[in-house]
Every structure is written in structure tokens, then in C-alpha cells.
Write a protein that holds these residues in place. Structure first.
Motif, PDB file in Angstrom:
ATOM      1  N   SER A   1      50.804  52.575   2.951  1.00 13.40           N
ATOM      2  CA  SER A   1      52.121  52.283   2.381  1.00 13.40           C
ATOM      3  C   SER A   1      53.133  52.010   3.494  1.00 13.40           C
ATOM      4  O   SER A   1      52.993  52.517   4.615  1.00 13.40           O
ATOM      5  CB  SER A   1      52.593  53.467   1.522  1.00 13.40           C
ATOM      6  OG  SER A   1      53.852  53.198   0.937  1.00 13.40           O
ATOM      7  N   TRP A   2      54.162  51.209   3.164  1.00 11.94           N
ATOM      8  CA  TRP A   2      55.220  50.891   4.112  1.00 11.94           C
ATOM      9  C   TRP A   2      56.452  50.462   3.319  1.00 11.94           C
ATOM     10  O   TRP A   2      56.338  50.121   2.135  1.00 11.94           O
ATOM     11  CB  TRP A   2      54.776  49.775   5.066  1.00 11.94           C
ATOM     12  CG  TRP A   2      54.504  48.462   4.404  1.00 11.94           C
ATOM     13  CD1 TRP A   2      55.367  47.417   4.248  1.00 11.94           C
ATOM     14  CD2 TRP A   2      53.277  48.048   3.768  1.00 11.94           C
ATOM     15  NE1 TRP A   2      54.767  46.381   3.565  1.00 11.94           N
ATOM     16  CE2 TRP A   2      53.484  46.744   3.255  1.00 11.94           C
ATOM     17  CE3 TRP A   2      52.035  48.658   3.591  1.00 11.94           C
ATOM     18  CZ2 TRP A   2      52.492  46.061   2.574  1.00 11.94           C
ATOM     19  CZ3 TRP A   2      51.047  47.965   2.904  1.00 11.94           C
ATOM     20  CH2 TRP A   2      51.281  46.690   2.409  1.00 11.94           C
ATOM     21  N   PRO A   3      57.646  50.477   3.918  1.00  9.47           N
ATOM     22  CA  PRO A   3      58.853  50.060   3.197  1.00  9.47           C
ATOM     23  C   PRO A   3      58.736  48.637   2.685  1.00  9.47           C
ATOM     24  O   PRO A   3      58.317  47.737   3.408  1.00  9.47           O
ATOM     25  CB  PRO A   3      59.958  50.188   4.257  1.00  9.47           C
ATOM     26  CG  PRO A   3      59.450  51.231   5.195  1.00  9.47           C
ATOM     27  CD  PRO A   3      57.962  51.021   5.262  1.00  9.47           C
ATOM     28  N   ALA A   4      59.095  48.438   1.429  1.00  9.23           N
ATOM     29  CA  ALA A   4      58.950  47.120   0.802  1.00  9.23           C
ATOM     30  C   ALA A   4      59.861  46.100   1.467  1.00  9.23           C
ATOM     31  O   ALA A   4      60.992  46.401   1.858  1.00  9.23           O
ATOM     32  CB  ALA A   4      59.271  47.211  -0.693  1.00  9.23           C
ATOM     33  N   ALA A   5      59.360  44.884   1.611  1.00 12.25           N
ATOM     34  CA  ALA A   5      60.119  43.769   2.179  1.00 12.25           C
ATOM     35  C   ALA A   5      59.466  42.482   1.711  1.00 12.25           C
ATOM     36  O   ALA A   5      58.356  42.492   1.168  1.00 12.25           O
ATOM     37  CB  ALA A   5      60.138  43.847   3.709  1.00 12.25           C
ATOM     38  N   ASP A   6      60.172  41.348   1.892  1.00 11.99           N
ATOM     39  CA  ASP A   6      59.596  40.061   1.509  1.00 11.99           C
ATOM     40  C   ASP A   6      58.294  39.813   2.252  1.00 11.99           C
ATOM     41  O   ASP A   6      57.330  39.297   1.695  1.00 11.99           O
ATOM     42  CB  ASP A   6      60.582  38.926   1.795  1.00 11.99           C
ATOM     43  CG  ASP A   6      61.801  38.972   0.883  1.00 11.99           C
ATOM     44  OD1 ASP A   6      61.690  39.595  -0.197  1.00 11.99           O
ATOM     45  OD2 ASP A   6      62.842  38.411   1.249  1.00 11.99           O
TER      46      ASP A   6
ATOM     47  N   THR B   1      59.350  60.139   4.849  1.00 14.11           N
ATOM     48  CA  THR B   1      59.176  59.709   6.240  1.00 14.11           C
ATOM     49  C   THR B   1      59.244  58.195   6.352  1.00 14.11           C
ATOM     50  O   THR B   1      59.856  57.647   7.281  1.00 14.11           O
ATOM     51  CB  THR B   1      57.828  60.212   6.779  1.00 14.11           C
ATOM     52  OG1 THR B   1      57.815  61.646   6.766  1.00 14.11           O
ATOM     53  CG2 THR B   1      57.585  59.724   8.194  1.00 14.11           C
ATOM     54  N   LEU B   2      58.651  57.491   5.392  1.00 11.12           N
ATOM     55  CA  LEU B   2      58.679  56.023   5.414  1.00 11.12           C
ATOM     56  C   LEU B   2      60.068  55.493   5.085  1.00 11.12           C
ATOM     57  O   LEU B   2      60.554  54.558   5.713  1.00 11.12           O
ATOM     58  CB  LEU B   2      57.654  55.472   4.425  1.00 11.12           C
ATOM     59  CG  LEU B   2      56.189  55.795   4.722  1.00 11.12           C
ATOM     60  CD1 LEU B   2      55.286  55.275   3.602  1.00 11.12           C
ATOM     61  CD2 LEU B   2      55.760  55.212   6.060  1.00 11.12           C
ATOM     62  N   ARG B   3      60.715  56.109   4.110  1.00 14.64           N
ATOM     63  CA  ARG B   3      62.049  55.641   3.713  1.00 14.64           C
ATOM     64  C   ARG B   3      63.072  55.853   4.817  1.00 14.64           C
ATOM     65  O   ARG B   3      63.998  55.063   4.989  1.00 14.64           O
ATOM     66  CB  ARG B   3      62.491  56.368   2.440  1.00 14.64           C
ATOM     67  CG  ARG B   3      61.710  55.987   1.200  1.00 14.64           C
ATOM     68  CD  ARG B   3      62.326  56.567  -0.047  1.00 14.64           C
ATOM     69  NE  ARG B   3      61.646  56.076  -1.243  1.00 14.64           N
ATOM     70  CZ  ARG B   3      60.747  56.771  -1.924  1.00 14.64           C
ATOM     71  NH1 ARG B   3      60.430  57.996  -1.529  1.00 14.64           N
ATOM     72  NH2 ARG B   3      60.165  56.259  -2.997  1.00 14.64           N
ATOM     73  N   GLU B   4      62.942  56.933   5.557  1.00 17.18           N
ATOM     74  CA  GLU B   4      63.895  57.245   6.621  1.00 17.18           C
ATOM     75  C   GLU B   4      63.623  56.455   7.894  1.00 17.18           C
ATOM     76  O   GLU B   4      64.403  56.534   8.846  1.00 17.18           O
ATOM     77  CB  GLU B   4      63.850  58.741   6.920  1.00 17.18           C
ATOM     78  CG  GLU B   4      64.328  59.612   5.753  1.00 17.18           C
ATOM     79  CD  GLU B   4      63.925  61.069   5.916  1.00 17.18           C
ATOM     80  OE1 GLU B   4      63.339  61.399   6.979  1.00 17.18           O
ATOM     81  OE2 GLU B   4      64.177  61.858   4.997  1.00 17.18           O
ATOM     82  N   GLY B   5      62.522  55.722   7.943  1.00 24.84           N
ATOM     83  CA  GLY B   5      62.202  54.943   9.132  1.00 24.84           C
ATOM     84  C   GLY B   5      61.581  55.755  10.237  1.00 24.84           C
ATOM     85  O   GLY B   5      61.505  55.289  11.382  1.00 24.84           O
ATOM     86  N   ALA B   6      61.104  56.970   9.939  1.00 27.86           N
ATOM     87  CA  ALA B   6      60.464  57.796  10.960  1.00 27.86           C
ATOM     88  C   ALA B   6      59.038  57.341  11.236  1.00 27.86           C
ATOM     89  O   ALA B   6      58.418  57.779  12.208  1.00 27.86           O
ATOM     90  CB  ALA B   6      60.463  59.262  10.527  1.00 27.86           C
ATOM     91  N   ALA B   7      58.501  56.472  10.394  1.00 27.05           N
ATOM     92  CA  ALA B   7      57.177  55.887  10.601  1.00 27.05           C
ATOM     93  C   ALA B   7      57.205  54.459  10.075  1.00 27.05           C
ATOM     94  O   ALA B   7      57.943  54.142   9.141  1.00 27.05           O
ATOM     95  CB  ALA B   7      56.096  56.702   9.901  1.00 27.05           C
ATOM     96  N   ASP B   8      56.399  53.602  10.678  1.00 23.85           N
ATOM     97  CA  ASP B   8      56.343  52.200  10.244  1.00 23.85           C
ATOM     98  C   ASP B   8      55.458  52.030   9.017  1.00 23.85           C
ATOM     99  O   ASP B   8      55.681  51.136   8.200  1.00 23.85           O
ATOM    100  CB  ASP B   8      55.813  51.332  11.389  1.00 23.85           C
ATOM    101  CG  ASP B   8      56.700  51.406  12.617  1.00 23.85           C
ATOM    102  OD1 ASP B   8      57.881  51.017  12.505  1.00 23.85           O
ATOM    103  OD2 ASP B   8      56.231  51.856  13.677  1.00 23.85           O
ATOM    104  N   ALA B   9      54.446  52.870   8.900  1.00 21.14           N
ATOM    105  CA  ALA B   9      53.534  52.828   7.758  1.00 21.14           C
ATOM    106  C   ALA B   9      52.899  54.203   7.635  1.00 21.14           C
ATOM    107  O   ALA B   9      53.003  55.044   8.537  1.00 21.14           O
ATOM    108  CB  ALA B   9      52.468  51.746   7.945  1.00 21.14           C
ATOM    109  N   GLY B  10      52.241  54.426   6.506  1.00 24.26           N
ATOM    110  CA  GLY B  10      51.642  55.735   6.299  1.00 24.26           C
ATOM    111  C   GLY B  10      50.370  55.656   5.470  1.00 24.26           C
ATOM    112  O   GLY B  10      50.254  54.818   4.562  1.00 24.26           O
ATOM    113  N   LEU B  11      49.415  56.510   5.786  1.00 24.33           N
ATOM    114  CA  LEU B  11      48.217  56.680   4.977  1.00 24.33           C
ATOM    115  C   LEU B  11      48.512  57.817   4.009  1.00 24.33           C
ATOM    116  O   LEU B  11      48.628  58.976   4.415  1.00 24.33           O
ATOM    117  CB  LEU B  11      47.020  57.000   5.873  1.00 24.33           C
ATOM    118  CG  LEU B  11      46.632  55.865   6.832  1.00 24.33           C
ATOM    119  CD1 LEU B  11      45.628  56.361   7.870  1.00 24.33           C
ATOM    120  CD2 LEU B  11      46.052  54.690   6.054  1.00 24.33           C
ATOM    121  N   VAL B  12      48.675  57.468   2.744  1.00 30.05           N
ATOM    122  CA  VAL B  12      49.189  58.402   1.742  1.00 30.05           C
ATOM    123  C   VAL B  12      48.220  58.469   0.563  1.00 30.05           C
ATOM    124  O   VAL B  12      47.232  57.750   0.504  1.00 30.05           O
ATOM    125  CB  VAL B  12      50.584  57.951   1.259  1.00 30.05           C
ATOM    126  CG1 VAL B  12      51.554  57.862   2.428  1.00 30.05           C
ATOM    127  CG2 VAL B  12      50.494  56.595   0.546  1.00 30.05           C
TER     128      VAL B  12
END
Length: 280
Positions: free
Chosen positions: A191-196, A65-76
Motif C-alpha cells: 500500500s502507498w498514498p493514492a495519487a494519479d 504511517t503512510l498517511r503521515e509520510g513516515a514511509a513511502d509504502a507499506g506491506l500491510v
């Protein structure tokens, strides 16, 4: 999908105006057992103009879900499966064993892993504890989900080991649970998609889950913006010079001491300097 309190009277963008005023929003995924309600409440208090939408996902779906951009962040639940996602641990859960209310373990407060050696322990496919070897005797088939395993425990088929939040989520009157020692524990993380740099709204939510105050939650980017505004203001020539830059302006740090040093009149500290004049 569950949304936070949204007013039905909120205006919708007018496509006829030629502009596209897109309202910012924050999408938060969460796995079973995690209860984000407290953090959502704080979000609504601090950012009432930014709606937060909740997405309930299974542990298997969370990272996709996070990788596909369906959520900005997640409690995992940790570990995160890949280097393309960032994560900060939030807390560690107690591990419990779910048993029927008439089971022998229901009479004690705590159970050790070795006490399960002769018990049939169910190990569902969506298990989140990351066992090297689950305790007890394994069942012939693994239940598909934790919910299925709970039904089997209620039927007297076996016992189930889960994080405490999942035992509460699947609470039944005919079941109870006890703390289990000597076993892995589940860690919950954001968790969220990694970025600078994490996006602004992710930074806002990080501040909330870490308990920052209203001002500090805005993060270093807000401070940088504030600093740029101050630099622009002072660099325009319209700003007032600092008081310390006005010599002789009577400031407490420079003007008055200078006046005392140059004065021939008496003062509380300069009384002795007047005696030689009386001799003349």
C-alpha cells in the motif's frame, strides 16, 4: 527502524558547496509476520545507490504511517481503511490454530472451525482476520496483543487463531499449530498514498514484488523517457536516415528485386524470358 546494508564510508552531502545533493531513499513499513527480506535483497541488487530503510509497525500504526509520510509504502494486511491509500494484493495466508504440544489437536494435520466450539479461543485486540464471529468460546477479557495471547496459550488458558506467519513469528518449543479450515484468511498487500501515478521508487518496488525482470521493473516512465530521447535524437537532423529510405542502395528488400525486374540477362528465375531472343 532497521536499515539495509549501508557503507559507513558513504560520503555525506557537503553543505559548504552551496548545493544540496540529497540522496534518494525508499522507506518501507511492514507489519508483524510479513518478511520483506527477499524483496529487499532484490532491491539492493537492482538499485544499489538507493538505500531502502525498513520500518516495523503494528497493524494499527501501518496506515497512519503512510498517511503521515513516515514511509513511502507499506506491506500491510487488507482491508485498507480509506480511499486515500492505494493497494495491490500480494498473497493470502493460511490460517492456523495455535495449541500446546500436548493438546488433542496436535495429533491431527487439519482442524475445522466447528471443532473449536467447546474450546476457549483468545481474540487479541490486534487481531487481523476480521471475524464476523470468532469461533469457540470467548475469554472474559481480550489480550492486548498477539504476543500476550501466545503467552496465555502456553499457560494453558486457551487457543489462538492467527495467520500462519504470526504463528511462526511467535514460535515456542512448547507450542505448535495446525491448519484451520472454514475461517477467514489474511491477505497481505503493498500500500502507498493514492495519487494519479505512483512515485518512481514505489513503481520500482511494485515491479519487484510482482516478479518483473530488471528491464520491465523500470516501468512505463523509463520507456517514456527513452522514447523522448529517441524523438529528440531523430528530430535534431543529425540522425542517419533509415536504409529503406535510400532507393537503389542495394537493400535486400528493395534494391535487388528491382534490378532483377529490369535486367535482360538470365537468372535462375528469368531463364524462360531469354528464349524468345534466341528465336530472333
Amino acid at each position: 527502524m532497521t536499515g539495509t546494508d549501508a557503507s559507513p564510508s558513504d560520503p555525506t552531502p557537503d553543505s559548504s558547496s552551496g548545493s544540496s545533493p540529497e540522496t534518494p531513499s525508499f522507506r518501507l513499513a511492514y507489519v508483524p509476520g510479513v518478511t520483506p527480506s527477499k524483496w529487499v535483497r532484490i532491491w539492493n541488487e537492482r538499485l544499489p545507490d538507493v538505500p531502502l530503510t525498513l520500518h516495523a509497525v503494528t497493524p494499527a500504526e501501518a496506515f497512519g504511517t503512510l498517511r503521515e509520510g513516515a514511509a513511502d509504502a507499506g506491506l500491510v494486511r487488507l482491508p485498507v481503511d480509506g480511499d486515500d491509500l492505494s493497494a495491490i494484493p500480494l498473497y493470502t495466508e493460511t490460517t492456523v490454530v495455535v495449541v500446546p504440544k500436548d493438546h488433542l489437536f496436535a495429533a491431527v494435520e487439519e482442524v475445522a472451525a466447528e471443532d473449536l466450539a467447546d474450546e476457549l479461543v483468545l481474540h487479541p485486540l490486534d487481531d487481523t482476520l476480521g471475524w464476523e464471529r470468532p469461533p469457540g468460546r470467548p475469554a472474559f477479557e481480550r489480550p492486548a496483543t498477539t504476543a500476550d495471547a501466545i503467552e496465555l496459550v502456553a499457560a494453558g488458558v486457551g487457543l489462538l487463531v492467527v495467520p500462519q506467519s504470526l504463528a511462526r513469528l511467535h514460535h515456542r518449543k512448547d507450542l505448535t499449530y495446525r491448519t484451520l479450515t472454514g475461517v477467514p484468511q489474511s491477505r497481505v498487500a503493498l500500500s502507498w498514498p493514492a495519487a494519479d501515478e505512483a512515485p518512481d521508487l514505489v513503481e520500482e518496488f511494485i515491479g519487484i514484488v510482482r516478479g518483473r525482470t530488471v528491464n520491465s521493473t523500470r516501468g512505463r516512465r523509463a520507456e517514456e523517457k527513452k522514447g523522448r530521447k529517441e524523438q529528440k535524437s531523430t528530430g535534431s537532423g543529425s540522425g542517419k536516415p533509415a536504409k529503406s529510405g535510400k532507393p537503389g542502395a542495394g537493400s535486400r528488400t528493395s534494391g535487388r528485386p528491382a534490378a532483377r525486374r529490369g535486367s535482360t540477362g538470365g537468372s535462375a528465375r528469368g531463364g524462360r524470358s531469354g528464349k524468345p531472343r534466341r528465336r530472333s
